[in-house]
Motif scaffolding. Sequence first.
Motif, PDB file in Angstrom:
ATOM      1  N   PRO B 226     133.729  22.947  68.991  1.00 17.43           N
ATOM      2  CA  PRO B 226     134.299  21.822  69.938  1.00 17.43           C
ATOM      3  C   PRO B 226     134.798  23.462  70.693  1.00 17.43           C
ATOM      4  O   PRO B 226     134.773  23.200  71.752  1.00 17.43           O
ATOM      5  N   VAL B 227     136.390  22.279  69.820  1.00 13.66           N
ATOM      6  CA  VAL B 227     137.417  23.598  70.751  1.00 13.66           C
ATOM      7  C   VAL B 227     137.099  25.116  71.059  1.00 13.66           C
ATOM      8  O   VAL B 227     137.485  25.214  71.817  1.00 13.66           O
ATOM      9  N   THR B 228     136.330  25.916  69.580  1.00 12.58           N
ATOM     10  CA  THR B 228     135.831  26.944  70.360  1.00 12.58           C
ATOM     11  C   THR B 228     135.920  27.124  71.598  1.00 12.58           C
ATOM     12  O   THR B 228     135.379  27.868  72.481  1.00 12.58           O
ATOM     13  N   VAL B 229     134.668  26.747  71.808  1.00  8.47           N
ATOM     14  CA  VAL B 229     133.397  26.422  73.061  1.00  8.47           C
ATOM     15  C   VAL B 229     134.590  26.249  74.045  1.00  8.47           C
ATOM     16  O   VAL B 229     134.183  27.027  75.064  1.00  8.47           O
ATOM     17  N   PHE B 230     135.088  24.638  74.180  1.00  8.14           N
ATOM     18  CA  PHE B 230     136.833  24.549  75.302  1.00  8.14           C
ATOM     19  C   PHE B 230     137.405  26.085  74.806  1.00  8.14           C
ATOM     20  O   PHE B 230     136.827  26.649  76.892  1.00  8.14           O
ATOM     21  N   VAL B 231     137.810  26.774  74.892  1.00  2.85           N
ATOM     22  CA  VAL B 231     138.883  27.630  74.554  1.00  2.85           C
ATOM     23  C   VAL B 231     138.073  28.949  75.091  1.00  2.85           C
ATOM     24  O   VAL B 231     138.536  29.431  76.378  1.00  2.85           O
ATOM     25  N   LEU B 232     137.013  29.416  74.658  1.00  9.88           N
ATOM     26  CA  LEU B 232     135.922  30.325  75.066  1.00  9.88           C
ATOM     27  C   LEU B 232     135.397  30.125  77.242  1.00  9.88           C
ATOM     28  O   LEU B 232     135.595  30.880  77.430  1.00  9.88           O
ATOM     29  N   GLY B 238     138.771  31.497  83.644  1.00  9.75           N
ATOM     30  CA  GLY B 238     140.200  31.967  83.877  1.00  9.75           C
ATOM     31  C   GLY B 238     140.018  33.737  84.122  1.00  9.75           C
ATOM     32  O   GLY B 238     140.681  34.325  85.406  1.00  9.75           O
ATOM     33  N   SER B 239     139.762  34.557  82.641  1.00  7.17           N
ATOM     34  CA  SER B 239     139.776  36.157  82.919  1.00  7.17           C
ATOM     35  C   SER B 239     138.869  36.398  84.207  1.00  7.17           C
ATOM     36  O   SER B 239     139.313  37.783  85.259  1.00  7.17           O
ATOM     37  N   ALA B 287     129.010  31.502  91.520  1.00  4.92           N
ATOM     38  CA  ALA B 287     127.424  31.618  90.596  1.00  4.92           C
ATOM     39  C   ALA B 287     127.173  32.227  88.978  1.00  4.92           C
ATOM     40  O   ALA B 287     126.669  31.442  88.481  1.00  4.92           O
ATOM     41  N   LEU B 288     128.277  33.620  89.355  1.00  2.00           N
ATOM     42  CA  LEU B 288     128.466  34.008  88.021  1.00  2.00           C
ATOM     43  C   LEU B 288     129.000  33.465  86.997  1.00  2.00           C
ATOM     44  O   LEU B 288     128.251  33.388  85.955  1.00  2.00           O
ATOM     45  N   LEU B 289     130.281  32.547  87.757  1.00  2.00           N
ATOM     46  CA  LEU B 289     130.967  31.624  86.642  1.00  2.00           C
ATOM     47  C   LEU B 289     129.841  30.741  85.792  1.00  2.00           C
ATOM     48  O   LEU B 289     129.837  30.417  85.084  1.00  2.00           O
ATOM     49  N   ILE B 290     129.055  29.600  87.114  1.00  2.00           N
ATOM     50  CA  ILE B 290     128.161  28.586  86.294  1.00  2.00           C
ATOM     51  C   ILE B 290     127.366  29.864  85.452  1.00  2.00           C
ATOM     52  O   ILE B 290     126.947  29.009  84.194  1.00  2.00           O
ATOM     53  N   LEU B 291     126.913  30.540  85.209  1.00  2.00           N
ATOM     54  CA  LEU B 291     125.727  31.167  84.048  1.00  2.00           C
ATOM     55  C   LEU B 291     126.533  31.719  83.802  1.00  2.00           C
ATOM     56  O   LEU B 291     125.674  31.357  82.410  1.00  2.00           O
ATOM     57  N   PHE B 292     127.581  32.339  83.776  1.00  2.00           N
ATOM     58  CA  PHE B 292     128.087  33.018  82.140  1.00  2.00           C
ATOM     59  C   PHE B 292     128.858  31.187  81.737  1.00  2.00           C
ATOM     60  O   PHE B 292     128.403  31.157  79.304  1.00  2.00           O
ATOM     61  N   THR B 293     128.590  30.052  81.725  1.00  2.00           N
ATOM     62  CA  THR B 293     129.639  28.917  81.240  1.00  2.00           C
ATOM     63  C   THR B 293     128.436  28.386  80.476  1.00  2.00           C
ATOM     64  O   THR B 293     128.091  27.565  79.770  1.00  2.00           O
ATOM     65  N   LEU B 294     126.937  28.505  81.433  1.00  2.00           N
ATOM     66  CA  LEU B 294     125.926  27.894  80.990  1.00  2.00           C
ATOM     67  C   LEU B 294     125.469  28.441  79.812  1.00  2.00           C
ATOM     68  O   LEU B 294     125.014  27.535  78.794  1.00  2.00           O
ATOM     69  N   VAL B 295     125.557  30.363  79.640  1.00  2.00           N
ATOM     70  CA  VAL B 295     125.370  31.029  79.175  1.00  2.00           C
ATOM     71  C   VAL B 295     125.788  30.777  77.262  1.00  2.00           C
ATOM     72  O   VAL B 295     125.223  30.396  75.931  1.00  2.00           O
ATOM     73  N   GLN B 296     127.311  30.602  77.460  1.00  2.00           N
ATOM     74  CA  GLN B 296     127.831  29.991  76.673  1.00  2.00           C
ATOM     75  C   GLN B 296     127.962  29.339  75.676  1.00  2.00           C
ATOM     76  O   GLN B 296     127.915  28.789  74.350  1.00  2.00           O
TER      77      GLN B 296
END
Lengths: 306, 308
Positions: B226-232, B238-239, B287-296
């Motif tokens: 859970p922490v790893t998911v949050f940090v990533l 941010g990156s 849109a890209l950020l939402i996509l990345f978050t969901l995939v991650q």
Amino acid sequence: MTTVPNTPSQIHRPRKPFPFGRLLAWLGLALILLISVFPIWIVLKTALTGSRSLFTEAASLWPSEPTLVNFQRVLGLLSLEEVQAAGGSGSSVNFLNAMKNSVVFTGLIVVGQTFFSAMAAYAFARLKFPGRDAIFTMFLIAMMIPGIVLFIPNFITIRNLNLLNTIPGMIAPFILMTPFAVFFLRQFFLSLPKETEEAAFLDGAGPFTIFWRITLPMSQGPIATLAILTTIGMWNEFFWPFLIAKDEASFTLPVALQVFKSQTPQGVPDWTGLMAGTFIAAIPVFLLLIVLGRRVVESLAFSGTK
Amino acid sequence: MTVPVQRETRVVPAQAPSKRRSMSWMAGYLFILPAIIGFVVFYLYPALRGIQISFTDWNLLSAPEAVGLANYQEAIRDPKFWSALGITLQYVVWNIPLQTLLALVLAVAMDRLVKSMFIKGLLIVPYLLSSVLVAMIFLWMLDPLLGIVNQWLDATPLGKQPFFNSAEQAIPTIALVNVWKHMGFNALLFYAGLQAIPRTVYEAAAIDGSSEVNTFWKITLPLLRPVTVFVLVTSVIGSFQIFDTVAVATQGGPADATKVLVYYIYQNAFGFFRMGYATAMSMILFALLILFTLVQMRLLRANESDLE
């Protein structure tokens, strides 16, 4: 936790050979700690170096003739002749004024944002009104929006309100709330026991009295955590003040530093002055860490447990 | 003493229950009023306005002109947009794995060796500094002429390096600088996660004769998920929005090598006053950020915990 040394694991632990692994881990940790703080020393060392000695002792770790002249000149304590005699470029930014702006900018936002977010968080946690959960859900969704999406339209709003270059324009997007602050405090208020509030209610106390006299005093820890996080974030905020502050009179410290640096696009930047300015800009967060050490560390760690 | 209180509790609800309730509705709205003003004016309105602006051509001076999807089509055809996106990705690829890995190692080291508050304090010093300050510090330390790193490198076979001043090294340099800034903070988050793992699990593993390395892979890492998911998720988000370091250290140069997406958006908005095009690109970034978050979150199976 305290009983751990007495558990059987202590007894069953295999006999230890020389702990090469531990030694290696210690060395690694020490190295990373050194890398973490070494640049801060270089900043201070450079700030204490006279402009002329900069060229002769670039590789040394210690200024041979420590001097405070760089601090004096970036704080505007020296005349232009004295600055140039000290090897300054003659370029100048009023760091004292920028420091004042940074304090006002950060201070107003921390107080306003914490208080108004706490009020909203209390309402979302405790009071009943139509649309409450829908509104709160919108707040949660808003946490996802990246800064650049909001900053362009917000810049236009501030410009249309004729607030460019003003403190109100700089604090406006932050002073009333952030979705994170509301969310964070609501979580905490939900966990508070209701009994005291109900007793006060039966004694005829109104919601604001209950909030002010009971809930806020019971929430000093989380409120301090939020205030610390906001202080660090706002003291370091660059993008928004950079967009809004175009005159030197309204620069905050990060903006002033950036401008001071870009004043010498040709030739060698005024490194000793820059490092003195950098160190001055970092002093408040260092003080925060020194004075409130454990609190700051715990606040930051807590920001990750959403 | 108790009598008047009892009387009062009986009287108040009997008096006017509906009035009391409408009072508390009012109170609720009054309490959220300041925050709602902030939310509507600086979050909701700009988000909607941004969508609207992205469908216009607007230089801030003349009236906005509706152009439909033209800005989005232009972005897709704009090689500079793709290059900015590519540079951003390159930055993320340099920044995230190293930052996360170092943070994890540091957290485990702290957990196993020391729990000192002093060491944690030292580790977060870089995180407390504004990214402007951080950029300034490394511009100086990596200065080709007088920077201490190059003074030292000069004495080695590597020789002086251009760092920010070379098209090849600039992005890795910016990424490493931000690894320096963030690794201690991320380590602190991992460390807090490690503290939440029950010690009994480790004791059981030790009794079963599990090696340190094995324990790390089989127990620590899964329980830390859970922490790893949050940090990533937060550090990737941010990156992708990297701006400050670029604005201070390289201004997109040399030769556009560090023109990351947010810097390109900023240039279009406040350099060329192309508000429509800039907001359209910021919407694409969103849109890209939402996509990345969901995939991650999907990849890391965020909602499952190994503890239950």
